[in-house]
Design a protein around this motif. Structure first.
Motif, PDB file in Angstrom:
ATOM      1  N   LEU A 167       0.866  -1.075  -0.085  1.00 23.95           N
ATOM      2  CA  LEU A 167      -0.040   0.123   0.106  1.00 23.95           C
ATOM      3  C   LEU A 167       0.873   1.347  -0.081  1.00 23.95           C
ATOM      4  O   LEU A 167       0.385   2.185  -0.775  1.00 23.95           O
ATOM      5  N   PRO A 168       1.793   1.496   1.002  1.00 22.91           N
ATOM      6  CA  PRO A 168       2.674   2.459   0.836  1.00 22.91           C
ATOM      7  C   PRO A 168       3.333   2.904  -0.643  1.00 22.91           C
ATOM      8  O   PRO A 168       3.570   3.886  -1.198  1.00 22.91           O
ATOM      9  N   VAL A 169       3.611   1.768  -1.307  1.00 19.40           N
ATOM     10  CA  VAL A 169       4.388   1.962  -2.703  1.00 19.40           C
ATOM     11  C   VAL A 169       3.439   2.448  -3.513  1.00 19.40           C
ATOM     12  O   VAL A 169       3.628   3.218  -4.188  1.00 19.40           O
ATOM     13  N   LEU A 170       2.086   1.803  -3.579  1.00 17.73           N
ATOM     14  CA  LEU A 170       1.016   2.332  -4.281  1.00 17.73           C
ATOM     15  C   LEU A 170       0.785   3.991  -4.179  1.00 17.73           C
ATOM     16  O   LEU A 170       0.808   4.703  -5.010  1.00 17.73           O
ATOM     17  N   VAL A 171       0.997   4.147  -2.705  1.00 15.61           N
ATOM     18  CA  VAL A 171       0.798   5.733  -2.588  1.00 15.61           C
ATOM     19  C   VAL A 171       2.019   6.519  -2.921  1.00 15.61           C
ATOM     20  O   VAL A 171       1.843   7.652  -3.734  1.00 15.61           O
ATOM     21  N   VAL A 172       2.927   6.123  -2.553  1.00 14.22           N
ATOM     22  CA  VAL A 172       4.252   6.878  -3.059  1.00 14.22           C
ATOM     23  C   VAL A 172       4.127   7.003  -4.531  1.00 14.22           C
ATOM     24  O   VAL A 172       4.578   8.012  -5.272  1.00 14.22           O
ATOM     25  N   SER A 173       4.002   5.918  -5.380  1.00 13.47           N
ATOM     26  CA  SER A 173       3.994   5.805  -6.786  1.00 13.47           C
ATOM     27  C   SER A 173       3.191   6.935  -7.502  1.00 13.47           C
ATOM     28  O   SER A 173       3.464   7.577  -8.621  1.00 13.47           O
ATOM     29  N   GLN A 174       2.050   7.202  -6.675  1.00 17.77           N
ATOM     30  CA  GLN A 174       0.975   8.450  -7.254  1.00 17.77           C
ATOM     31  C   GLN A 174       1.537   9.786  -6.703  1.00 17.77           C
ATOM     32  O   GLN A 174       1.113  10.624  -7.288  1.00 17.77           O
ATOM     33  N   SER A 175       2.382   9.796  -5.924  1.00 20.02           N
ATOM     34  CA  SER A 175       2.977  11.213  -5.635  1.00 20.02           C
ATOM     35  C   SER A 175       3.926  11.642  -6.622  1.00 20.02           C
ATOM     36  O   SER A 175       4.279  12.755  -6.652  1.00 20.02           O
ATOM     37  N   ILE A 176       4.266  10.791  -7.411  1.00 21.66           N
ATOM     38  CA  ILE A 176       5.319  11.206  -8.544  1.00 21.66           C
ATOM     39  C   ILE A 176       4.575  11.520  -9.856  1.00 21.66           C
ATOM     40  O   ILE A 176       3.702  10.801 -10.321  1.00 21.66           O
ATOM     41  N   PRO A 177       4.595  12.681 -10.250  1.00 23.48           N
ATOM     42  CA  PRO A 177       3.874  13.015 -11.469  1.00 23.48           C
ATOM     43  C   PRO A 177       4.157  12.178 -12.764  1.00 23.48           C
ATOM     44  O   PRO A 177       5.326  12.030 -13.071  1.00 23.48           O
ATOM     45  N   VAL A 178       2.968  11.545 -13.135  1.00 24.79           N
ATOM     46  CA  VAL A 178       3.212  10.672 -14.310  1.00 24.79           C
ATOM     47  C   VAL A 178       3.998  11.239 -15.301  1.00 24.79           C
ATOM     48  O   VAL A 178       4.652  10.747 -16.303  1.00 24.79           O
ATOM     49  N   PHE A 179       3.583  12.543 -15.663  1.00 29.24           N
ATOM     50  CA  PHE A 179       4.288  13.483 -16.902  1.00 29.24           C
ATOM     51  C   PHE A 179       5.704  13.449 -16.718  1.00 29.24           C
ATOM     52  O   PHE A 179       6.354  13.682 -17.774  1.00 29.24           O
ATOM     53  N   ALA A 180       6.168  13.596 -15.497  1.00 27.44           N
ATOM     54  CA  ALA A 180       7.393  13.553 -15.314  1.00 27.44           C
ATOM     55  C   ALA A 180       8.351  12.358 -15.704  1.00 27.44           C
ATOM     56  O   ALA A 180       9.516  12.235 -16.113  1.00 27.44           O
ATOM     57  N   LEU A 181       7.623  11.265 -16.002  1.00 26.47           N
ATOM     58  CA  LEU A 181       8.165   9.978 -16.229  1.00 26.47           C
ATOM     59  C   LEU A 181       8.285   9.761 -17.638  1.00 26.47           C
ATOM     60  O   LEU A 181       8.972   8.806 -18.114  1.00 26.47           O
ATOM     61  N   ALA A 182       7.538  10.671 -18.483  1.00 24.24           N
ATOM     62  CA  ALA A 182       7.455  10.295 -19.987  1.00 24.24           C
ATOM     63  C   ALA A 182       8.724  10.402 -20.447  1.00 24.24           C
ATOM     64  O   ALA A 182       9.187   9.433 -21.391  1.00 24.24           O
ATOM     65  N   PRO A 183       9.676  11.349 -20.303  1.00 28.04           N
ATOM     66  CA  PRO A 183      11.058  11.097 -20.999  1.00 28.04           C
ATOM     67  C   PRO A 183      11.832   9.964 -20.564  1.00 28.04           C
ATOM     68  O   PRO A 183      12.496   9.696 -21.235  1.00 28.04           O
ATOM     69  N   VAL A 184      11.576   9.513 -19.014  1.00 27.55           N
ATOM     70  CA  VAL A 184      12.241   8.274 -18.912  1.00 27.55           C
ATOM     71  C   VAL A 184      11.738   7.238 -19.436  1.00 27.55           C
ATOM     72  O   VAL A 184      12.336   6.208 -20.067  1.00 27.55           O
ATOM     73  N   LEU A 185      10.503   6.803 -19.716  1.00 28.72           N
ATOM     74  CA  LEU A 185       9.688   5.959 -20.576  1.00 28.72           C
ATOM     75  C   LEU A 185      10.368   6.142 -21.849  1.00 28.72           C
ATOM     76  O   LEU A 185      10.633   4.755 -22.771  1.00 28.72           O
ATOM     77  N   MET A 186      10.546   7.510 -22.570  1.00 31.44           N
ATOM     78  CA  MET A 186      11.023   7.385 -23.929  1.00 31.44           C
ATOM     79  C   MET A 186      12.426   6.765 -24.006  1.00 31.44           C
ATOM     80  O   MET A 186      12.656   6.303 -24.853  1.00 31.44           O
ATOM     81  N   LEU A 187      13.120   7.045 -23.035  1.00 33.83           N
ATOM     82  CA  LEU A 187      14.605   6.581 -22.991  1.00 33.83           C
ATOM     83  C   LEU A 187      14.464   4.858 -22.758  1.00 33.83           C
ATOM     84  O   LEU A 187      15.601   4.505 -23.751  1.00 33.83           O
ATOM     85  N   TRP A 188      13.743   4.563 -22.142  1.00 32.01           N
ATOM     86  CA  TRP A 188      13.620   2.976 -21.845  1.00 32.01           C
ATOM     87  C   TRP A 188      12.837   2.348 -22.888  1.00 32.01           C
ATOM     88  O   TRP A 188      13.595   1.333 -23.500  1.00 32.01           O
ATOM     89  N   LEU A 189      11.877   2.675 -23.327  1.00 28.64           N
ATOM     90  CA  LEU A 189      11.118   2.125 -24.552  1.00 28.64           C
ATOM     91  C   LEU A 189      11.190   2.345 -25.755  1.00 28.64           C
ATOM     92  O   LEU A 189      10.483   2.029 -26.731  1.00 28.64           O
ATOM     93  N   GLY A 190      11.682   3.816 -25.979  1.00 32.72           N
ATOM     94  CA  GLY A 190      11.881   4.144 -27.447  1.00 32.72           C
ATOM     95  C   GLY A 190      10.689   5.125 -27.671  1.00 32.72           C
ATOM     96  O   GLY A 190       9.891   5.539 -26.835  1.00 32.72           O
ATOM     97  N   TYR A 191      10.744   5.568 -28.817  1.00 35.58           N
ATOM     98  CA  TYR A 191       9.783   6.791 -29.281  1.00 35.58           C
ATOM     99  C   TYR A 191       8.795   5.854 -30.019  1.00 35.58           C
ATOM    100  O   TYR A 191       7.587   6.740 -30.694  1.00 35.58           O
ATOM    101  N   GLY A 192       8.430   4.597 -30.082  1.00 37.18           N
ATOM    102  CA  GLY A 192       7.425   3.892 -30.747  1.00 37.18           C
ATOM    103  C   GLY A 192       6.051   3.836 -29.735  1.00 37.18           C
ATOM    104  O   GLY A 192       6.234   4.776 -29.029  1.00 37.18           O
ATOM    105  N   MET A 193       5.339   2.979 -30.006  1.00 34.46           N
ATOM    106  CA  MET A 193       4.154   2.926 -29.398  1.00 34.46           C
ATOM    107  C   MET A 193       4.294   2.274 -28.000  1.00 34.46           C
ATOM    108  O   MET A 193       3.455   2.790 -27.050  1.00 34.46           O
ATOM    109  N   ALA A 194       5.154   1.644 -27.439  1.00 39.16           N
ATOM    110  CA  ALA A 194       5.386   1.034 -26.222  1.00 39.16           C
ATOM    111  C   ALA A 194       5.457   1.977 -25.248  1.00 39.16           C
ATOM    112  O   ALA A 194       4.776   1.980 -24.069  1.00 39.16           O
TER     113      ALA A 194
END
Length: 258
Positions: free
Chosen positions: A88-115
Motif C-alpha cells: 500500500l505505501p508503494v502504491l501511494v508513493v507511486s502516485q506522488s510522482i507526476p506521471v508526466f515527469a516519467l514520460a522522458p524516462v519511458l521514452m529513454l527506456w522504451l523508445g519513441y514507438g507505441m510502447a
C-alpha cells in the motif's frame, strides 16, 4: 433520445464557443471559430483518421494493461494480507510522482514507438482501477461473508464467488475513470516524442500556426474519449443489470413508454 440529447449538448457548446469568439474578437490564429475547425476537420479527414487510429490503439492497449494490472494488484492486496502493509505505501508513493515527469524516462527506456505511449496510459489508468477494485473487495458485506462461511465456503470461494462479484460496481467506477483519463497518457507520450498520433499532429499543427487543424485534432480526441466512456458505461450496465442506477433507468424507460 440519448442521441438527440448529445446533439443538443454539442450544439450548445458550439454556440458558446462561437459567442466567445465574437465577444473576445480573438484572431483566427488564437481562437478559430467552430466553422473553421469543422472545415479543417473535413479537409484533413484522412490525415486525422490516420493519426486517430494510432492514438486509439495506444489508448485501448493502455486501458487493457492498466485494468489487468490494477485488478491483479487489488486481488494481491486482498489475498496476501502480510504483503498489504508493504504494498500500500508503494502504491501511494507511486502516485506522488507526476506521471508526466516519467514520460522522458519511458521514452529513454522504451523508445519513441507505441510502447512508451501505452506505458504512459497504463500508469495513469493503473491507480484508479486498483483503488476502486480494492475498495470494493474489502467492503464486501460482512453478512454475505458470514453466510458463505456458514455454508462451508473456503477462502478461495469467498474471493471468487462473493468478494469479486460484490466488487464489480466499484470496479465499474474505476473503469469509467480509466476511460476518461486514458487519452491523457497517450497524448502526453506523443507530445514528448513521437512521429504519429493526434498529440504529434497537434504539436506539428501548432508549430506551423495551423490552429484550426490543432483544434480539429483536439475535437477528434474529445469525441474518442467521450465515445469510449459511454461505450464502457453501456457495457457495464448490461453486465450488471442489478445495479440500482440501472434499475432506476429501466423504470424511467418503462414510464416513458407507458
Amino acid at each position: 433520445m440519448s442521441v438527440l440529447r448529445g446533439l443538443g449538448v454539442a450544439a450548445g457548446l458550439c454556440a458558446i464557443w462561437q459567442l466567445l469568439v465574437w465577444v473576445t474578437a480573438a484572431p483566427k490564429f488564437i481562437l478559430p471559430g467552430p466553422l473553421l475547425v469543422l472545415d479543417a476537420l473535413g479537409s484533413n479527414s484522412g490525415l486525422l483518421l490516420e493519426h486517430a487510429g494510432v492514438t486509439l490503439a495506444e489508448i485501448l492497449l493502455g486501458l487493457l494493461f492498466g485494468v489487468l494490472l490494477g485488478l491483479g494488484s487489488a486481488l494481491t492486496l486482498i489475498w496476501f494480507r502480510r504483503l498489504r502493509p508493504w504494498l500500500l505505501p508503494v502504491l501511494v508513493v507511486s502516485q506522488s510522482i507526476p506521471v508526466f515527469a516519467l514520460a522522458p524516462v519511458l521514452m529513454l527506456w522504451l523508445g519513441y514507438g507505441m510502447a512508451s505511449k501505452v506505458a504512459m496510459a497504463t500508469l495513469i489508468i493503473y491507480f484508479p482501477v486498483t483503488a476502486a477494485c480494492y475498495d470494493g473487495l474489502r467492503h464486501t458485506s460482512s453478512g454475505w461473508l458470514e453466510l458463505a462461511r456458514t455454508l462451508g465456503a473456503d477462502r478461495r470461494s469467498l474471493l471468487l464467488q462473493i468478494r469479486l462479484p460484490a466488487a464489480l460496481p466499484a470496479l465499474g467506477s474505476g473503469l469509467r475513470v480509466a476511460a476518461s483519463v486514458a487519452p491523457i497518457g497517450a497524448v502526453v507520450g506523443e507530445w514528448v516524442g513521437s512521429s504519429t498520433g493526434l498529440g504529434y499532429l497537434m504539436l506539428h499543427a501548432n508549430a506551423r500556426m495551423q490552429v484550426d487543424l490543432m483544434f480539429a485534432a483536439l475535437l477528434v480526441l474529445a469525441v474518442m474519449a467521450v465515445g469510449l466512456y459511454f461505450l464502457i458505461d453501456r457495457l457495464l450496465k448490461r453486465l450488471m443489470p442489478w445495479q440500482p442506477e440501472t434499475l432506476f433507468d429501466n423504470d424511467n424507460d418503462k414510464e416513458s413508454l407507458a
